[in-house]
Design a protein around this motif. Structure first.
Motif, PDB file in Angstrom:
ATOM      1  N   UNK A   1       6.332  -0.170 -34.594  1.00 20.73           N
ATOM      2  CA  UNK A   1       5.423   0.765 -35.268  1.00 20.73           C
ATOM      3  C   UNK A   1       6.224   1.964 -35.782  1.00 20.73           C
ATOM      4  N   UNK A   2       6.965   1.687 -36.832  1.00 20.93           N
ATOM      5  CA  UNK A   2       7.829   2.665 -37.473  1.00 20.93           C
ATOM      6  C   UNK A   2       7.853   2.333 -38.960  1.00 20.93           C
ATOM      7  N   UNK A   3       7.397   3.251 -39.803  1.00 19.79           N
ATOM      8  CA  UNK A   3       7.274   2.982 -41.241  1.00 19.79           C
ATOM      9  C   UNK A   3       8.344   3.728 -42.016  1.00 19.79           C
ATOM     10  N   UNK A   4       9.034   2.994 -42.892  1.00 20.21           N
ATOM     11  CA  UNK A   4      10.037   3.596 -43.770  1.00 20.21           C
ATOM     12  C   UNK A   4       9.723   3.190 -45.206  1.00 20.21           C
TER      13      UNK A   4
ATOM     14  N   UNK B   1      -2.767   0.406 -37.073  1.00 23.56           N
ATOM     15  CA  UNK B   1      -1.597   1.246 -37.357  1.00 23.56           C
ATOM     16  C   UNK B   1      -1.524   1.602 -38.844  1.00 23.56           C
ATOM     17  N   UNK B   2      -1.668   0.619 -39.725  1.00 23.03           N
ATOM     18  CA  UNK B   2      -1.468   0.879 -41.155  1.00 23.03           C
ATOM     19  C   UNK B   2      -2.598   1.710 -41.752  1.00 23.03           C
ATOM     20  N   UNK B   3      -3.772   1.718 -41.118  1.00 20.53           N
ATOM     21  CA  UNK B   3      -4.901   2.498 -41.635  1.00 20.53           C
ATOM     22  C   UNK B   3      -4.968   3.897 -41.041  1.00 20.53           C
TER      23      UNK B   3
ATOM     24  N   UNK C   1       4.393  -5.273 -43.195  1.00 16.37           N
ATOM     25  CA  UNK C   1       5.118  -5.550 -41.964  1.00 16.37           C
ATOM     26  C   UNK C   1       6.174  -6.619 -42.241  1.00 16.37           C
ATOM     27  N   UNK C   2       7.442  -6.275 -42.015  1.00 17.24           N
ATOM     28  CA  UNK C   2       8.533  -7.249 -42.109  1.00 17.24           C
ATOM     29  C   UNK C   2       8.777  -7.797 -40.711  1.00 17.24           C
ATOM     30  N   UNK C   3       8.521  -9.078 -40.514  1.00 16.02           N
ATOM     31  CA  UNK C   3       8.516  -9.653 -39.168  1.00 16.02           C
ATOM     32  C   UNK C   3       9.279 -10.974 -39.150  1.00 16.02           C
ATOM     33  N   UNK C   4       9.492 -11.484 -37.942  1.00 19.59           N
ATOM     34  CA  UNK C   4      10.102 -12.803 -37.793  1.00 19.59           C
ATOM     35  C   UNK C   4      11.385 -12.758 -36.982  1.00 19.59           C
ATOM     36  N   UNK C   5      11.728 -13.885 -36.407  1.00 16.80           N
ATOM     37  CA  UNK C   5      12.897 -13.962 -35.532  1.00 16.80           C
ATOM     38  C   UNK C   5      14.208 -13.806 -36.282  1.00 16.80           C
ATOM     39  N   UNK C   6      14.215 -13.976 -37.593  1.00 14.03           N
ATOM     40  CA  UNK C   6      15.449 -13.852 -38.376  1.00 14.03           C
ATOM     41  C   UNK C   6      15.692 -12.433 -38.884  1.00 14.03           C
TER      42      UNK C   6
ATOM     43  N   UNK D   1      12.752  -5.609 -37.320  1.00  8.75           N
ATOM     44  CA  UNK D   1      11.362  -5.767 -37.788  1.00  8.75           C
ATOM     45  C   UNK D   1      10.621  -4.427 -37.745  1.00  8.75           C
ATOM     46  N   UNK D   2      10.037  -4.039 -38.854  1.00  8.13           N
ATOM     47  CA  UNK D   2       9.297  -2.776 -38.908  1.00  8.13           C
ATOM     48  C   UNK D   2       8.417  -2.766 -40.152  1.00  8.13           C
ATOM     49  N   UNK D   3       7.783  -1.629 -40.404  1.00  5.16           N
ATOM     50  CA  UNK D   3       6.858  -1.507 -41.526  1.00  5.16           C
ATOM     51  C   UNK D   3       7.541  -0.789 -42.698  1.00  5.16           C
ATOM     52  N   UNK D   4       7.169  -1.237 -43.899  1.00  3.48           N
ATOM     53  CA  UNK D   4       7.726  -0.656 -45.128  1.00  3.48           C
ATOM     54  C   UNK D   4       6.589  -0.259 -46.064  1.00  3.48           C
TER      55      UNK D   4
END
Length: 451
Positions: free
Chosen positions: A21-24, A166-168, A265-270, A274-277
């Motif tokens: 939960x960190x937005x850049x 979170x995003x709202x 949200x940029x997510x995934x094991x690769x 992972x965080x919010x943009x």
């Protein structure tokens, strides 16, 4: 008025790579793309030709079947390319963005003083109407048919999906303006659903009927909530709006600007971080994905949306119009020797035959795209019903879609569902059948033949 919605049937797919939960701010994309295929059933009619300069919010094409439905540019700039495919089908409109953004001015509105016709006209002229979708058929709402109710789901249960709470956060004014406007478009109620244990900004809104939802995925799917609150019968229409789309509608009403901003949200094991943009609709996915770094660039799949219902996009692809998640997972191009005949500890399964995920309900898994089998005939296992919370026979409905049996599709509850509601049955299907594609084709057939 408040009502609890408790879902017991379903399956939570817990994956590694959840967004912090960190937005850049994302790197600004040079080119943005709007793909007509994101709007199912819409045949585009070009308004802004190649070389045209547009402001953010100005229309670039319209629906051929209903020319009042406009599709706006998310940014100001020049239409540099109209990509065409077979039979000159339009695949994408590409806009080269200006360094300094300019917005079309639609005027500040006092929502409380507007009537339903004024709200509808304003949303159509400003290009916000495509954010409103309808059930049945899961297509853009027909502005000429009034809905019996409007639904907003603020409870997310899809794997690694962006957290709506979170995003709202901090956007209460925009949310209130949007739901007040929507309440003018229906004689029924605006139903808003939130998580039972969450702290959602949607909880304090006026002019809505609030519902608290609990249970495994697909409890967050709006179709599930509709079936529990106000089921759809033949001849009835319900409208659906995503929570982040409410923000765009609300900001338009409060400021007069069409601001196509998305918190993704940029997510995934690769993904290494992972965080919010913060970005905009139609941005290049590379501006987000490679900012955080990925493992093994040559062997990943980038998905615009969640892993169950999203669209496979290339590294030079673009964010989908309705998507607020980018999932990056390993490509499943490896094969296991005798994988069907040995104990399985690193995969999720609803079955207890040689699988042990049921012993570790909170374990997170690193799954890839391998289907672990090939397409084959339907096998009647009875597994679908365990993850399908509707009062519908899923196997029978899928078979009705496969043979284009319209009468059976109607009787089995086709009006209530969307392709995303069959994502879980597709995930656990031992026959490897494309359930979502079958449902989409069935809905298209009903729309064409029944309307």
């Amino acid at each position: 008025m408040s009502k609890d919605i408790r879902i017991r049937k379903g399956l939570d797919i817990k994956l590694v790579g959840e967004a912090e939960k960190n937005t850049v701010g994302a790197t600004k994309s040079n080119v943005y793309a709007i793909k007509p295929d994101d709007f199912h059933g819409v045949i585009p009619k070009v308004i802004a030709k190649q070389g045209t300069e547009v402001k953010a919010g100005e229309p670039i094409f319209q629906s051929k079947s209903n020319e009042t439905v406009l599709f706006p540019s998310p940014v100001s700039g020049e239409i540099v390319e109209i990509v065409r495919g077979a039979k000159r089908k339009i695949l994408a409109f590409k806009i080269l963005a200006d360094k300094e953004q300019q917005y079309a001015d639609f005027g500040i509105k006092d929502v409380n003083a507007m009537n339903g016709d004024e709200v509808k006209t304003h949303l159509l002229s400003s290009g916000c109407w495509p954010f409103i979708k309808q059930r049945p058929y899961d297509v853009i709402a027909n502005p000429e048919v009034a809905p019996k109710a409007i639904f907003v789901s603020g409870y997310t249960t899809a794997p690694l999906a962006a957290d709506s709470d979170y995003v709202l956060s901090g956007k209460e004014n925009e949310l209130q303006a949007a739901v007040t406007a929507l309440s003018k478009l229906t004689s029924g109620e605006v139903h808003v659903s939130v998580g039972k244990n969450g702290d959602s900004p949607l909880k304090g809104l006026n002019n809505v009927t609030l519902h608290t939802v609990s249970g495994p995925h697909p409890a967050g799917n709006v179709s599930v909530q509709i079936s529990k609150v106000d089921p759809i019968n033949k001849g009835e229409v319900v409208w659906v709006v995503n929570p982040q789309d409410l923000l765009i509608i609300g900001e338009l009403l409060l400021t007069g600007k069409f601001n196509a901003e998305r918190t993704v949200a940029l997510v995934g094991s690769c993904v290494k971080k992972p965080r919010y943009y913060t970005t905009k609709i139609g941005a290049e996915v590379s501006t987000i994905v490679y900012d955080s770094g990925v493992t093994d660039e040559s062997n990943i799949r980038i998905i615009s949306g969640d892993v169950l219902t999203g669209e496979n996009v290339k590294p030079d692809g673009y964010l989908g119009y309705y998507h607020n998640t980018l999932s990056v997972i390993p490509e499943g191009n490896d094969y296991e020797l005798f994988g069907w005949n040995k104990p399985i500890f690193n995969k999720i399964s609803p079955s207890r035959a040689l699988t042990f995920s049921w012993l570790f309900p909170n374990k997170k898994y690193d799954l890839n795209t391998n289907t672990n089998g090939e397409h084959r005939a339907f096998v009647v296992t009875g597994n679908y019903e365990g993850v399908f919370p509707f009062d519908i026979y899923p196997l029978q409905l899928l078979k009705a879609c496969a043979v284009n049996d319209l009468d059976a599709m109607e009787q089995l509850g086709m009006y209530e569902i969307a392709p995303e509601d069959f994502a879980l049955t597709e995930f656990i299907c031992v026959s490897k059948q494309p359930h979502q594609q079958m449902i989409r084709e069935g809905l298209d057939l009903m729309l064409k033949e029944i309307g």
